[in-house]
Write an enzyme that holds these catalytic residues in place. Structure first.
Site, PDB file in Angstrom:
ATOM      1  N   ASP A   1       0.794  -1.267   0.054  1.00  0.00           N
ATOM      2  CA  ASP A   1      -0.115  -0.037   0.032  1.00  0.00           C
ATOM      3  C   ASP A   1       0.852   1.241   0.092  1.00  0.00           C
ATOM      4  O   ASP A   1       1.028   1.922   1.002  1.00  0.00           O
ATOM      5  CB  ASP A   1      -0.980  -0.061   1.070  1.00  0.00           C
ATOM      6  CG  ASP A   1      -1.984   1.124   1.148  1.00  0.00           C
ATOM      7  OD1 ASP A   1      -2.311   1.405   0.202  1.00  0.00           O
ATOM      8  OD2 ASP A   1      -2.733   1.226   2.322  1.00  0.00           O
TER       9      ASP A   1
ATOM     10  N   GLY B   1      -2.319   7.471   4.444  1.00  0.00           N
ATOM     11  CA  GLY B   1      -1.138   7.843   3.123  1.00  0.00           C
ATOM     12  C   GLY B   1      -0.255   8.887   4.173  1.00  0.00           C
ATOM     13  O   GLY B   1       0.920   9.207   3.488  1.00  0.00           O
TER      14      GLY B   1
END
Length: 306
Positions: free
Chosen positions: A129, A253
């Site tokens: 990811d 993120g």
């Protein structure tokens, strides 16, 4: 913490929008509902590498500025693949921000022109990811220490005092390839996401929370009960057994940093979790050290800073 989908369904693993999320064996949480749980307001400019990724002026994920060479500027941001997997329209990266509702003169906004997520990213398992973003113009650093990274004007509560004063835009240090963070190392995660599981308000103010890095086997055992496999090479868990402190939707993120002699090092990227700050289910972060060769290749390919 973490995963976004287009709609808020229920609190669970934060998966990407689209059919992949619907097939997943867990429910997803939308990015309308995002932030640090159990944290405190960060000192302004104490996370000078963090960027707010926005679409149409609305925050949806975090990211980190990284150095691309010897110049004191960068056009590269690292974030989570699930933040960009469904495509980005009119996305911008805002650096030097603290209160998103009250921009300051030190804030700089650049357009995201390209997003490259890891070729082996799996939206069902959240493996790999990680994504690299190219900006339309370089963001200039305002550091007095040439070629430095990770210099902060003093985080709190668990991190050492100032390495340098008043920086608003500084790159974060990248770990060496394959490096591992020792169990129980204190790390700091920051973001503008939800302040409680199931909440609706993201924070306009940058928040941070200190969380210890956990033993892989303990994390893997906890998540096995949820039917989720935690890959030791690609992921790390951080948080408290009793819960209470965590990242949440909208923090996705963003950076998990650990202080080292050269400065703060980006050891993790906010990836996913089951709920937010639940006991026995710590936040899961992409292990950045696993991707250094790939990151460096993307920087060489994408960056216009020479």
């Amino acid at each position: 913490m973490r995963f976004m989908s287009g709609v808020v369904v229920a609190v669970g693993l934060l998966g990407c929008g689209g059919p992949e999320a619907e097939q997943a064996p867990f429910e997803t949480v939308g990015h309308t509902d995002q932030e640090i749980v159990g944290g405190i307001e960060a000192r302004p400019n104490s996370h000078p590498w963090i960027v707010s990724l926005q679409q149409y002026g609305s925050h949806f994920c975090g990211g980190s500025l990284v150095r691309v060479g010897d110049k004191e500027e960068s056009d590269i941001v690292i974030t989570a693949a699930h933040c960009v997997y469904d495509g980005l329209a009119n996305a911008t990266a805002v650096a030097g921000a603290h209160d998103l509702y009250n921009p300051t003169s030190t804030q700089v906004t650049a357009r995201v022109t390209k997003a490259v997520y890891h070729p082996q990213y799996n939206p069902d398992t959240t493996l790999n990811d990680i994504a690299v973003l190219k900006l339309d113009k370089p963001i200039k650093f305002d550091t007095t220490v040439a070629r430095a990274c990770g210099q902060s004007s003093g985080m709190r509560p668990n991190l050492a005092p100032a390495l340098a004063g008043g920086n608003t835009r500084v790159p974060v240090c990248l770990p060496s390839s394959g490096a591992r963070v020792a169990d129980n190392t204190m790390a700091t995660v920051a973001g503008w996401g939800l302040t409680r599981e199931g909440g609706y308000d993201t924070s306009s103010i940058l928040l941070q929370v200190g969380v210890p890095v956990l033993r892989h086997q303990d994390v893997a055992n906890s998540y096995r009960s949820q039917g989720i496999n935690i890959d030791e090479n690609a992921m790390l868990g951080a948080g408290y057994k009793q819960g209470g402190k965590d990242s949440c939707q909208g923090d996705s993120g963003g950076p998990l940093v650990v202080q080292r002699p050269q400065g703060y090092v980006l050891q993790g990227i906010v990836s996913f979790g089951v709920g937010c700050a639940r006991a026995g289910l710590p936040g899961i972060y992409t292990r950045v050290s696993n991707y250094i060769p790939w990151i460096n290749t993307q920087i060489r390919t994408l960056s216009a800073v020479r």
